[in-house]
Motif scaffolding. Structure first.
Motif, PDB file in Angstrom:
ATOM      1  N   UNK A  34     -50.214  22.690  28.578  1.00  0.00           N
ATOM      2  CA  UNK A  34     -49.270  21.986  29.432  1.00  0.00           C
ATOM      3  C   UNK A  34     -49.978  20.821  30.071  1.00  0.00           C
ATOM      4  N   UNK A  35     -49.272  19.749  30.274  1.00  0.00           N
ATOM      5  CA  UNK A  35     -49.862  18.585  30.915  1.00  0.00           C
ATOM      6  C   UNK A  35     -49.190  17.329  30.419  1.00  0.00           C
ATOM      7  N   UNK A  36     -49.759  16.229  30.781  1.00  0.00           N
ATOM      8  CA  UNK A  36     -49.192  14.948  30.402  1.00  0.00           C
ATOM      9  C   UNK A  36     -50.306  13.925  30.270  1.00  0.00           C
ATOM     10  N   UNK A  37     -50.101  13.009  29.364  1.00  0.00           N
ATOM     11  CA  UNK A  37     -51.001  11.862  29.270  1.00  0.00           C
ATOM     12  C   UNK A  37     -50.505  10.866  30.297  1.00  0.00           C
ATOM     13  N   UNK A  38     -51.332  10.586  31.282  1.00  0.00           N
ATOM     14  CA  UNK A  38     -50.875   9.761  32.394  1.00  0.00           C
ATOM     15  C   UNK A  38     -51.202   8.283  32.206  1.00  0.00           C
ATOM     16  N   UNK A  39     -52.166   7.979  31.382  1.00  0.00           N
ATOM     17  CA  UNK A  39     -52.502   6.583  31.109  1.00  0.00           C
ATOM     18  C   UNK A  39     -52.854   6.459  29.639  1.00  0.00           C
ATOM     19  N   UNK A  40     -52.522   5.347  29.065  1.00  0.00           N
ATOM     20  CA  UNK A  40     -52.844   5.128  27.655  1.00  0.00           C
ATOM     21  C   UNK A  40     -54.339   4.821  27.523  1.00  0.00           C
ATOM     22  N   UNK A  41     -54.896   5.050  26.336  1.00  0.00           N
ATOM     23  CA  UNK A  41     -56.319   4.748  26.152  1.00  0.00           C
ATOM     24  C   UNK A  41     -56.567   3.242  26.165  1.00  0.00           C
ATOM     25  N   UNK A  42     -57.808   2.880  26.341  1.00  0.00           N
ATOM     26  CA  UNK A  42     -58.183   1.466  26.342  1.00  0.00           C
ATOM     27  C   UNK A  42     -58.196   0.937  24.911  1.00  0.00           C
ATOM     28  N   UNK A  43     -57.932  -0.346  24.787  1.00  0.00           N
ATOM     29  CA  UNK A  43     -57.978  -1.022  23.485  1.00  0.00           C
ATOM     30  C   UNK A  43     -59.143  -1.995  23.471  1.00  0.00           C
ATOM     31  N   UNK A  51     -66.096  -8.557  23.278  1.00  0.00           N
ATOM     32  CA  UNK A  51     -64.891  -7.785  22.981  1.00  0.00           C
ATOM     33  C   UNK A  51     -63.988  -7.816  24.195  1.00  0.00           C
ATOM     34  N   UNK A  52     -62.712  -7.815  23.940  1.00  0.00           N
ATOM     35  CA  UNK A  52     -61.742  -7.792  25.015  1.00  0.00           C
ATOM     36  C   UNK A  52     -61.327  -6.342  25.219  1.00  0.00           C
ATOM     37  N   UNK A  53     -61.576  -5.823  26.386  1.00  0.00           N
ATOM     38  CA  UNK A  53     -61.290  -4.441  26.733  1.00  0.00           C
ATOM     39  C   UNK A  53     -60.042  -4.429  27.598  1.00  0.00           C
ATOM     40  N   UNK A  54     -58.965  -3.836  27.087  1.00  0.00           N
ATOM     41  CA  UNK A  54     -57.699  -3.777  27.813  1.00  0.00           C
ATOM     42  C   UNK A  54     -57.408  -2.330  28.170  1.00  0.00           C
ATOM     43  N   UNK A  59     -51.217   2.095  36.350  1.00  0.00           N
ATOM     44  CA  UNK A  59     -49.996   1.485  35.844  1.00  0.00           C
ATOM     45  C   UNK A  59     -50.074  -0.010  35.611  1.00  0.00           C
ATOM     46  N   UNK A  60     -51.198  -0.647  35.893  1.00  0.00           N
ATOM     47  CA  UNK A  60     -51.351  -2.088  35.675  1.00  0.00           C
ATOM     48  C   UNK A  60     -52.281  -2.322  34.500  1.00  0.00           C
ATOM     49  N   UNK A  61     -51.981  -3.325  33.714  1.00  0.00           N
ATOM     50  CA  UNK A  61     -52.817  -3.694  32.583  1.00  0.00           C
ATOM     51  C   UNK A  61     -53.956  -4.585  33.058  1.00  0.00           C
ATOM     52  N   UNK A  62     -55.200  -4.153  32.791  1.00  0.00           N
ATOM     53  CA  UNK A  62     -56.376  -4.903  33.209  1.00  0.00           C
ATOM     54  C   UNK A  62     -57.172  -5.272  31.962  1.00  0.00           C
ATOM     55  N   UNK A  75     -70.229   1.273  31.165  1.00  0.00           N
ATOM     56  CA  UNK A  75     -69.242   1.986  31.971  1.00  0.00           C
ATOM     57  C   UNK A  75     -68.617   0.971  32.913  1.00  0.00           C
ATOM     58  N   UNK A  76     -67.289   0.800  32.867  1.00  0.00           N
ATOM     59  CA  UNK A  76     -66.646  -0.181  33.757  1.00  0.00           C
ATOM     60  C   UNK A  76     -66.822   0.188  35.224  1.00  0.00           C
ATOM     61  N   UNK A  77     -66.904  -0.819  36.064  1.00  0.00           N
ATOM     62  CA  UNK A  77     -67.038  -0.619  37.504  1.00  0.00           C
ATOM     63  C   UNK A  77     -65.646  -0.476  38.115  1.00  0.00           C
ATOM     64  N   UNK A  78     -64.923   0.554  37.678  1.00  0.00           N
ATOM     65  CA  UNK A  78     -63.561   0.777  38.169  1.00  0.00           C
ATOM     66  C   UNK A  78     -63.203   2.240  37.950  1.00  0.00           C
ATOM     67  N   UNK A  79     -61.921   2.533  38.043  1.00  0.00           N
ATOM     68  CA  UNK A  79     -61.454   3.908  37.864  1.00  0.00           C
ATOM     69  C   UNK A  79     -61.271   4.289  36.402  1.00  0.00           C
TER      70      UNK A  79
END
Length: 103
Positions: A34-43, A51-54, A59-62, A75-79
């Protein structure tokens, strides 16, 4: 005078108790997740020297641009819960596999 040996009864008892444990195995069953995918993987979109890391963050596209020589142990300096590692396939280091690990 006769002496009693306890070796045989103890070994017999151990075999009787141990045999079901050796013979136990899972032959069938159902596992429910049980569970949910809460965010899509990075591209990753490779460019000439970067490389462009999206990624989706809260909920915002960075979009980040990362130099190719900085991708090993990146490792990105973010969440964003990911890290990268590069595995080179040849001595010239011009052919590689990028391993992305999500925590």
């Amino acid at each position: 005078m006769k002496t009693l040996s306890l070796k045989r009864p103890i070994i017999s008892l151990m075999l009787v108790l141990f045999f079901p444990l050796v013979n136990a195995q899972a032959s069938e069953g159902v596992i429910h997740f049980r569970g949910a995918i809460v965010e899509s993987p990075c591209n990753f979109a490779p460019q000439q020297q970067s490389t462009e890391l999206t990624c989706s963050e809260n909920g915002k596209r960075v979009v980040r641009t990362v130099a190719l020589n900085k991708l090993n142990n990146y490792t990105p300096q973010s969440d964003v819960p990911l890290s990268t590692k590069i595995h080179y396939l040849n001595a010239q280091r011009n052919l590689a596999v990028l391993e992305v690990t999500y925590r």
